[in-house]
Design a protein around this motif. Structure first.
Motif, PDB file in Angstrom:
ATOM      1  N   MET A   1       0.845  -1.186   0.000  1.00 33.10           N
ATOM      2  CA  MET A   1       0.000   0.000   0.000  1.00 33.10           C
ATOM      3  C   MET A   1       0.884   1.241   0.000  1.00 33.10           C
ATOM      4  O   MET A   1       1.695   1.442   0.897  1.00 33.10           O
ATOM      5  CB  MET A   1      -0.915   0.015   1.226  1.00 33.10           C
ATOM      6  CG  MET A   1      -1.888  -1.156   1.289  1.00 33.10           C
ATOM      7  SD  MET A   1      -3.130  -1.058  -0.005  1.00 33.10           S
ATOM      8  CE  MET A   1      -4.002   0.405   0.526  1.00 33.10           C
ATOM      9  N   MET A   2       0.742   2.063  -1.037  1.00 34.73           N
ATOM     10  CA  MET A   2       1.533   3.282  -1.117  1.00 34.73           C
ATOM     11  C   MET A   2       0.725   4.442  -0.541  1.00 34.73           C
ATOM     12  O   MET A   2      -0.504   4.477  -0.643  1.00 34.73           O
ATOM     13  CB  MET A   2       1.928   3.559  -2.570  1.00 34.73           C
ATOM     14  CG  MET A   2       0.766   3.775  -3.495  1.00 34.73           C
ATOM     15  SD  MET A   2       1.277   4.190  -5.163  1.00 34.73           S
ATOM     16  CE  MET A   2       2.193   2.720  -5.598  1.00 34.73           C
ATOM     17  N   ALA A   3       1.454   5.408   0.066  1.00 40.73           N
ATOM     18  CA  ALA A   3       0.823   6.578   0.661  1.00 40.73           C
ATOM     19  C   ALA A   3       0.913   7.727  -0.318  1.00 40.73           C
ATOM     20  O   ALA A   3       2.009   8.195  -0.647  1.00 40.73           O
ATOM     21  CB  ALA A   3       1.515   6.943   1.965  1.00 40.73           C
ATOM     22  N   CYS A   4      -0.215   8.165  -0.806  1.00 36.37           N
ATOM     23  CA  CYS A   4      -0.243   9.271  -1.756  1.00 36.37           C
ATOM     24  C   CYS A   4      -0.052  10.584  -1.010  1.00 36.37           C
ATOM     25  O   CYS A   4      -0.489  10.731   0.144  1.00 36.37           O
ATOM     26  CB  CYS A   4      -1.570   9.286  -2.511  1.00 36.37           C
ATOM     27  SG  CYS A   4      -1.850   7.808  -3.529  1.00 36.37           S
ATOM     28  N   PRO A   5       0.608  11.587  -1.625  1.00 39.20           N
ATOM     29  CA  PRO A   5       0.867  12.860  -0.932  1.00 39.20           C
ATOM     30  C   PRO A   5      -0.430  13.593  -0.616  1.00 39.20           C
ATOM     31  O   PRO A   5      -1.370  13.597  -1.410  1.00 39.20           O
ATOM     32  CB  PRO A   5       1.740  13.626  -1.923  1.00 39.20           C
ATOM     33  CG  PRO A   5       1.447  13.019  -3.246  1.00 39.20           C
ATOM     34  CD  PRO A   5       1.155  11.581  -2.991  1.00 39.20           C
ATOM     35  N   ALA A   6      -0.456  14.201   0.532  1.00 33.60           N
ATOM     36  CA  ALA A   6      -1.636  14.960   0.952  1.00 33.60           C
ATOM     37  C   ALA A   6      -1.685  16.301   0.229  1.00 33.60           C
ATOM     38  O   ALA A   6      -0.650  16.863  -0.152  1.00 33.60           O
ATOM     39  CB  ALA A   6      -1.613  15.178   2.458  1.00 33.60           C
ATOM     40  N   ILE A   7      -2.875  16.813   0.052  1.00 31.02           N
ATOM     41  CA  ILE A   7      -3.091  18.081  -0.640  1.00 31.02           C
ATOM     42  C   ILE A   7      -3.045  19.197   0.391  1.00 31.02           C
ATOM     43  O   ILE A   7      -3.846  19.222   1.334  1.00 31.02           O
ATOM     44  CB  ILE A   7      -4.425  18.091  -1.394  1.00 31.02           C
ATOM     45  CG1 ILE A   7      -4.519  16.875  -2.327  1.00 31.02           C
ATOM     46  CG2 ILE A   7      -4.577  19.379  -2.184  1.00 31.02           C
ATOM     47  CD1 ILE A   7      -3.449  16.795  -3.363  1.00 31.02           C
ATOM     48  N   LEU A   8      -2.109  20.128   0.203  1.00 28.25           N
ATOM     49  CA  LEU A   8      -1.959  21.265   1.105  1.00 28.25           C
ATOM     50  C   LEU A   8      -2.024  22.552   0.297  1.00 28.25           C
ATOM     51  O   LEU A   8      -1.603  22.599  -0.862  1.00 28.25           O
ATOM     52  CB  LEU A   8      -0.625  21.184   1.861  1.00 28.25           C
ATOM     53  CG  LEU A   8      -0.393  19.928   2.717  1.00 28.25           C
ATOM     54  CD1 LEU A   8       1.001  19.956   3.317  1.00 28.25           C
ATOM     55  CD2 LEU A   8      -1.447  19.802   3.794  1.00 28.25           C
ATOM     56  N   THR A   9      -2.544  23.592   0.913  1.00 26.89           N
ATOM     57  CA  THR A   9      -2.586  24.880   0.249  1.00 26.89           C
ATOM     58  C   THR A   9      -1.213  25.549   0.330  1.00 26.89           C
ATOM     59  O   THR A   9      -0.420  25.275   1.214  1.00 26.89           O
ATOM     60  CB  THR A   9      -3.640  25.776   0.904  1.00 26.89           C
ATOM     61  OG1 THR A   9      -3.742  27.000   0.179  1.00 26.89           O
ATOM     62  CG2 THR A   9      -3.293  26.062   2.345  1.00 26.89           C
ATOM     63  N   GLY A  10      -0.963  26.411  -0.627  1.00 27.28           N
ATOM     64  CA  GLY A  10       0.329  27.088  -0.618  1.00 27.28           C
ATOM     65  C   GLY A  10       0.988  27.057  -1.979  1.00 27.28           C
ATOM     66  O   GLY A  10       0.328  26.973  -3.024  1.00 27.28           O
ATOM     67  N   ASP A  11       2.303  27.078  -1.935  1.00 26.62           N
ATOM     68  CA  ASP A  11       3.071  27.229  -3.170  1.00 26.62           C
ATOM     69  C   ASP A  11       3.041  25.987  -4.049  1.00 26.62           C
ATOM     70  O   ASP A  11       3.147  26.088  -5.270  1.00 26.62           O
ATOM     71  CB  ASP A  11       4.528  27.579  -2.825  1.00 26.62           C
ATOM     72  CG  ASP A  11       4.635  28.913  -2.091  1.00 26.62           C
ATOM     73  OD1 ASP A  11       3.709  29.728  -2.254  1.00 26.62           O
ATOM     74  OD2 ASP A  11       5.628  29.109  -1.371  1.00 26.62           O
ATOM     75  N   ARG A  12       2.938  24.813  -3.467  1.00 28.31           N
ATOM     76  CA  ARG A  12       3.017  23.564  -4.225  1.00 28.31           C
ATOM     77  C   ARG A  12       1.646  22.892  -4.360  1.00 28.31           C
ATOM     78  O   ARG A  12       1.553  21.664  -4.416  1.00 28.31           O
ATOM     79  CB  ARG A  12       3.993  22.607  -3.530  1.00 28.31           C
ATOM     80  CG  ARG A  12       5.414  23.126  -3.477  1.00 28.31           C
ATOM     81  CD  ARG A  12       6.294  22.248  -2.588  1.00 28.31           C
ATOM     82  NE  ARG A  12       6.296  20.873  -3.050  1.00 28.31           N
ATOM     83  CZ  ARG A  12       7.115  20.404  -3.984  1.00 28.31           C
ATOM     84  NH1 ARG A  12       7.992  21.211  -4.567  1.00 28.31           N
ATOM     85  NH2 ARG A  12       7.071  19.134  -4.354  1.00 28.31           N
ATOM     86  N   PHE A  13       0.605  23.678  -4.440  1.00 27.35           N
ATOM     87  CA  PHE A  13      -0.743  23.114  -4.505  1.00 27.35           C
ATOM     88  C   PHE A  13      -0.945  22.298  -5.790  1.00 27.35           C
ATOM     89  O   PHE A  13      -1.354  21.138  -5.752  1.00 27.35           O
ATOM     90  CB  PHE A  13      -1.775  24.235  -4.416  1.00 27.35           C
ATOM     91  CG  PHE A  13      -3.179  23.794  -4.721  1.00 27.35           C
ATOM     92  CD1 PHE A  13      -3.918  23.070  -3.793  1.00 27.35           C
ATOM     93  CD2 PHE A  13      -3.769  24.075  -5.953  1.00 27.35           C
ATOM     94  CE1 PHE A  13      -5.207  22.655  -4.068  1.00 27.35           C
ATOM     95  CE2 PHE A  13      -5.059  23.668  -6.234  1.00 27.35           C
ATOM     96  CZ  PHE A  13      -5.776  22.950  -5.282  1.00 27.35           C
ATOM     97  N   LEU A  14      -0.676  22.899  -6.949  1.00 27.00           N
ATOM     98  CA  LEU A  14      -0.914  22.210  -8.223  1.00 27.00           C
ATOM     99  C   LEU A  14      -0.021  20.983  -8.368  1.00 27.00           C
ATOM    100  O   LEU A  14      -0.472  19.931  -8.845  1.00 27.00           O
ATOM    101  CB  LEU A  14      -0.687  23.179  -9.385  1.00 27.00           C
ATOM    102  CG  LEU A  14      -0.936  22.627 -10.794  1.00 27.00           C
ATOM    103  CD1 LEU A  14      -2.366  22.119 -10.933  1.00 27.00           C
ATOM    104  CD2 LEU A  14      -0.635  23.687 -11.849  1.00 27.00           C
ATOM    105  N   LEU A  15       1.229  21.077  -7.956  1.00 26.99           N
ATOM    106  CA  LEU A  15       2.128  19.941  -8.061  1.00 26.99           C
ATOM    107  C   LEU A  15       1.666  18.789  -7.193  1.00 26.99           C
ATOM    108  O   LEU A  15       1.708  17.622  -7.600  1.00 26.99           O
ATOM    109  CB  LEU A  15       3.546  20.372  -7.671  1.00 26.99           C
ATOM    110  CG  LEU A  15       4.633  19.299  -7.746  1.00 26.99           C
ATOM    111  CD1 LEU A  15       4.757  18.773  -9.167  1.00 26.99           C
ATOM    112  CD2 LEU A  15       5.967  19.846  -7.245  1.00 26.99           C
TER     113      LEU A  15
END
Length: 404
Positions: A1-15
């Motif tokens: 089971m891989m852990a997908c990156p969480a979505i955070l607001t800020g500079d790297r939102f789209l990435l």
């Protein structure tokens, strides 16, 4: 089971959003396939039942039906081999289908696009994030309509407005269309590809029977759409970046120098909205291409027809036997016409027979003179001159037979 990156607001939102979509698609495509193809699962049991039914029907055909030819036997064996490979062999499926659908579009885009579109180092997702960060920076700096100096003699003021959208509104809508177009197109293409790859064990079994072969063809067309869509979206995004990156760099440099850029909000809004619509239209157009039934084919002309394109009336050669199969309506009309002709012929024969037997003498008698008709009526008929007019009884017979 891989852990997908969480979505955070800020500079790297789209990435982070792009990486999260890729992670979820990879998890759904690979782990979903392995979960369905493992022994004891529901899909595995369904596939076993379908294979058993196919073999049983083939055996019944050998016993009671027409004997299949060598071509049919080889074709059925190939179908069984393809189904087993797609449904239960993950290494073969990953090499032949999974990696082609997932990694193939990036390699194709790298090979076909112009080198000027890939002149900067870094992945496409990183470049998209850098452009989004530049849009945010430009929005924070503003257009300088009221505080900035005029550029090249142009005048700025509070009363100037190119459209009904204000500067902040245009900047906001421009960034919204930019982000929505990227995320929406990626979600459509990547999730469709992942779901179809996960359902491969079930879709492979549809190849065994003629009635369900269309579902397998639809599965193949869906994978084709996902591949073509990934290529098209990547090309559209690269072209959009080739326009946005120098534009954003120039607009930011002008604002840092203290000049006003009153037309920048509408320009950003137009660029982002146009490319967002282009991405969705590209997916729709490629779906029409992928799910097309086939090339338009014209009916073949029989041999011997004239080849002059300017001759409107073309007759077949007398040496060519042209067989035209009539339609059902034409057959019905011919049958009705035959029955009507038969009835007319029957009525005509009855009329002629009646005229010969009954009506002919009457016409002849009416044509003769009246005196000749009266004489013929008074003369006795042939064979009636000595005909007995009284019925004989047994006493007359006995008196005639007694000797005198």
């Amino acid at each position: 089971m891989m852990a997908c990156p969480a979505i955070l607001t800020g500079d790297r939102f789209l990435l982070r959003v792009i990486e999260h979509i890729d992670c979820q698609a990879q998890f759904l495509g690979s782990y979903g396939y392995q979960a369905l193809s493992q022994p004891g699962s529901l899909a595995s049991n369904i596939m076993t039942g379908l294979l058993t039914l196919f073999v049983a029907l083939f055996a019944l055909r050998l016993l009671f039906g027409p004997t299949p030819g060598a071509r049919d036997v080889i074709y059925d064996l190939l179908k069984v081999g393809i189904v087993l490979t797609l449904a239960f062999s993950w290494p073969a499926f990953r090499t032949v289908v999974h990696d082609v659908v997932v990694d193939g579009p990036a390699e194709v885009v790298t090979a076909v696009v112009s080198p000027s579109l890939n002149q900067e180092n870094g992945r496409l997702a990183v470049r998209l994030q850098q452009a989004d960060a530049a849009i945010v920076q430009l929005t924070e700096m503003g257009t300088g309509r009221n505080t900035g100096a005029a550029l090249e003699g142009s005048t700025t003021g509070a009363s100037f407005a190119g459209t009904s959208l204000q500067d902040d509104t245009a900047f906001g809508y421009g960034r919204m269309f930019y982000l929505s177009g990227i995320m929406g197109s990626l979600v459509i293409i990547r999730i469709i590809a992942a779901l179809l790859l996960a359902l491969a064990p079930l879709a492979a079994g549809m190849l065994l029977f003629e009635a369900t072969r269309g579902l397998f063809a639809g599965w193949i067309k869906g994978l084709t759409l996902s591949m073509l869509g990934s290529i098209a979206i990547s090309v559209v995004l690269l072209i959009e970046l080739s326009i946005l990156e120098p534009w954003l760099a120039d607009a930011t440099r002008v604002r840092e120098l203290g000049y006003a850029i009153p037309s920048a909000p509408i320009e950003l809004f137009a660029i982002s909205a146009a490319f967002a619509v282009a991405q969705l239209a590209m997916i729709w157009l490629l779906a029409k291409v992928a799910f097309a039934r086939g090339w338009i084919s014209l009916p073949a002309r029989p041999r011997g027809w004239q080849t002059n394109p300017f001759d409107s009336y073309r007759m077949p050669s007398p040496n060519v036997d042209v067989q035209i199969r009539p339609s059902r309506a034409q057959l019905i009309a011919d049958n009705v016409e035959t029955i009507m002709r038969r009835e007319e012929y029957r009525d005509a024969s009855r009329t002629s027979i009646r005229s010969i037997t009954g009506d002919g003498p009457n016409r002849q008698d009416s044509a003769k003179p009246a005196a000749q008709n009266a004489a013929e009526q008074q003369a006795p008929r042939l064979g009636s001159s000595f005909r007995r007019t009284v019925k004989r009884n047994r006493f007359d017979i006995m008196r005639k037979d007694r000797p005198s």
